[in-house]
Design a protein around this motif. Structure first.
Motif, short mmCIF file in Angstrom:
data_model
loop_
_atom_site.label_atom_id
_atom_site.label_comp_id
_atom_site.label_asym_id
_atom_site.label_seq_id
_atom_site.Cartn_x
_atom_site.Cartn_y
_atom_site.Cartn_z
N GLY A 1 0.72 -1.10 -0.01
CA GLY A 1 -0.05 0.06 -0.03
C GLY A 1 0.90 1.30 -0.02
N ARG A 2 0.12 2.47 -0.36
CA ARG A 2 0.83 3.48 -0.34
C ARG A 2 0.34 4.68 0.76
NH1 ARG A 2 -1.91 7.73 -2.87
NH2 ARG A 2 -3.32 6.94 -4.22
N SER A 3 0.98 5.51 1.21
CA SER A 3 0.28 6.68 2.24
C SER A 3 -0.29 7.81 1.40
CB SER A 3 1.32 7.27 3.00
OG SER A 3 2.20 6.19 3.93
N ALA A 4 -1.39 8.09 1.83
CA ALA A 4 -2.19 9.24 1.48
C ALA A 4 -2.73 9.91 2.56
CB ALA A 4 -3.09 8.82 0.56
N GLY A 5 -3.39 11.04 2.42
CA GLY A 5 -4.14 11.73 3.47
C GLY A 5 -5.21 12.58 3.03
N VAL A 6 -6.11 12.39 4.05
CA VAL A 6 -7.52 13.00 3.79
C VAL A 6 -7.40 14.67 3.55
CG1 VAL A 6 -9.94 12.99 4.81
CG2 VAL A 6 -8.55 11.26 5.02
N VAL A 7 -8.29 15.06 2.44
CA VAL A 7 -8.07 16.33 2.23
C VAL A 7 -9.33 17.39 2.22
CG1 VAL A 7 -5.88 16.29 0.97
CG2 VAL A 7 -8.09 16.19 -0.26
N ARG A 8 -10.37 16.32 2.57
CA ARG A 8 -11.82 16.98 2.86
C ARG A 8 -12.01 16.94 4.50
NH1 ARG A 8 -15.43 13.55 -1.42
NH2 ARG A 8 -14.82 14.40 -3.29
N GLY A 9 -12.73 17.99 4.67
CA GLY A 9 -13.43 18.01 6.22
C GLY A 9 -13.73 16.80 6.62
N ILE A 10 -14.98 16.17 5.75
CA ILE A 10 -15.16 14.67 6.18
C ILE A 10 -15.32 14.00 5.15
CG2 ILE A 10 -17.25 13.52 7.23
CD1 ILE A 10 -17.96 16.28 8.51
N ALA A 11 -15.10 12.60 5.13
CA ALA A 11 -14.90 11.91 3.81
C ALA A 11 -15.68 10.64 4.02
CB ALA A 11 -13.72 11.67 3.25
N ASP A 12 -16.71 10.12 3.50
CA ASP A 12 -17.37 8.78 3.86
C ASP A 12 -16.47 7.73 3.54
OD1 ASP A 12 -19.68 10.50 4.60
OD2 ASP A 12 -20.56 10.20 2.55
N LEU A 13 -16.56 6.49 4.33
CA LEU A 13 -15.90 5.51 4.23
C LEU A 13 -16.94 4.28 4.00
CD1 LEU A 13 -12.88 4.53 3.94
CD2 LEU A 13 -13.22 3.60 6.29
N ARG A 14 -17.15 3.71 2.87
CA ARG A 14 -18.33 2.92 2.62
C ARG A 14 -17.76 1.32 2.33
NH1 ARG A 14 -22.48 5.92 1.54
NH2 ARG A 14 -22.45 7.99 1.13
N ARG A 15 -18.77 0.53 2.29
CA ARG A 15 -18.40 -0.77 2.06
C ARG A 15 -18.10 -1.24 1.02
NH1 ARG A 15 -23.89 -2.39 5.79
NH2 ARG A 15 -23.59 -1.10 7.36
N ALA A 16 -18.66 -0.42 -0.09
CA ALA A 16 -18.15 -0.78 -1.67
C ALA A 16 -17.86 0.36 -2.33
CB ALA A 16 -19.31 -1.71 -2.15
N PRO A 17 -17.29 0.20 -3.43
CA PRO A 17 -16.73 1.36 -4.28
C PRO A 17 -18.05 2.12 -4.93
CG PRO A 17 -16.11 -0.46 -5.32
CD PRO A 17 -16.71 -0.85 -3.95
N ASN A 18 -19.08 2.52 -4.10
CA ASN A 18 -20.28 3.04 -4.84
C ASN A 18 -20.83 4.10 -3.69
OD1 ASN A 18 -23.14 3.15 -5.53
ND2 ASN A 18 -22.75 1.51 -6.81
N ALA A 19 -21.50 5.18 -4.22
CA ALA A 19 -22.01 6.12 -3.50
C ALA A 19 -23.31 5.81 -2.69
CB ALA A 19 -22.16 7.60 -4.24
N ARG A 20 -23.73 4.79 -3.38
CA ARG A 20 -25.08 4.33 -2.59
C ARG A 20 -24.64 3.10 -1.63
NH1 ARG A 20 -26.09 5.00 -7.94
NH2 ARG A 20 -25.68 2.63 -8.49
N SER A 21 -23.78 2.57 -1.49
CA SER A 21 -23.07 1.56 -0.71
C SER A 21 -23.30 1.94 0.79
CB SER A 21 -21.80 1.11 -0.95
OG SER A 21 -21.21 0.19 0.07
#
Length: 296
Positions: free
Chosen positions: A36-56
């Motif tokens: 894996g590679r390192s990254a950082g969150v750049v939004r105030g709040i970011a949703d973490l979902r169960r699947a790669p889908n905005a409706r998940s």
């Protein structure tokens, strides 16, 4: 918030049939393994979902400045593990940026705007939530400059080692905040996040979900409410829920503060009222009490 805990919890371990964290090699079966590679969150709040889908389904959220490990990325989604609490899920790639430097401060206000310049009249870039980690690189008047750009109001942040040990008082600051399943910010949150964020401000790291907290937070008491003497700050667990003892000066009239789906807010309530609902809904009662050492 809780879900059944597995021996190798997929919420805390990055593994799929086609890909897994290299650290899990020999413990899980997968077609390939990656560091894996390192990254950082750049939004105030970011949703973490169960699947790669905005409706998940929403499992949890990431906060601005948190570091994640990215194991896979495709079609605008990244499969990541949050380094703050180990949670695994899918987040929109656009919510991620370069790996952040070690944080120096955290947000202490419930919410604070991120400005493009040290000027309260400048249109904000985003809104940050309490406990968001920040790397501060300088000061300009009343504002603190962030690594990577942007400014926050200086009185809304504090050095990482400047903790707020009265985590019950921190929890009370959330009173009236809407209940939000999977929410992990002062905009909306669930029962276990209220506990997690309040303890984070006291310098105590906790797991994300209540079933995880029920087996790992602080020290387990040898008994349940009514069998042990409760103290301010004790965590009382029932199936799928956690509440924080507000005061227990009168053993038969203890009060709690909790984010709950009954009022759909963070609210103060009599412990007995919660117990009555738990028994009516589940046929059982409380399952555990854990004590966090005060003054951490």
């Amino acid at each position: 918030m809780t879900q059944p805990c597995a021996p190798l919890d997929p919420r805390l371990n990055a593994f799929r049939d086609d890909l897994a964290d290299a650290a899990l090699k020999g413990r899980v079966s997968s077609e390939r393994f990656a560091e894996g590679r390192s990254a950082g969150v750049v939004r105030g709040i970011a949703d973490l979902r169960r699947a790669p889908n905005a409706r998940s389904g929403l499992d949890t959220q990431l906060l601005f400045g948190e570091a994640v490990t990215v194991f896979d990325e495709a079609d605008g989604w990244a499969w990541v593990q949050n380094r703050t609490d180990g949670y695994v899920g899918y987040v929109e790639s656009a919510a991620l940026g370069a790996a952040p430097p070690p944080p120096t401060h955290r947000v202490t206000a419930l919410r604070s705007y991120l400005f493009p310049e040290p000027n309260l009249k400048a249109p904000p870039l985003d809104c940050l939530s309490i406990a968001s980690p920040l790397c501060i690189v300088g000061r300009e008047g009343d504002y603190a400059a962030l690594h990577g750009g942007g400014y926050v109001y200086g009185k809304h942040i504090a050095p990482l080692d400047d903790s707020e040990p009265d985590f019950v008082a921190t929890a009370l600051r959330f009173l009236g905040t809407p209940y939000y399943w999977g929410g992990r910010s002062s905009v909306g949150l669930d029962c276990s996040t209220l506990v997690q964020l309040s303890l984070a401000c006291a310098g105590v790291s906790l797991r994300r979900d209540s079933c995880q907290q029920a087996t790992s937070a602080g020290e387990a008491l040898n008994g349940l409410p009514g069998e042990v003497v409760l103290q301010r700050g004790d965590l009382v667990f029932s199936p799928g829920h956690v509440a924080m003892v507000l005061d227990a000066s009168m053993p038969d009239a203890a009060r709690i503060v909790h984010a709950n789906a009954f009022t759909m807010t963070v609210a103060i309530e009599d412990l007995a009222a919660l117990e009555g609902r738990v028994r009516a809904e589940t046929g059982g009662g409380f399952t555990a009490v854990r004590r966090i050492a005060q003054g951490n």
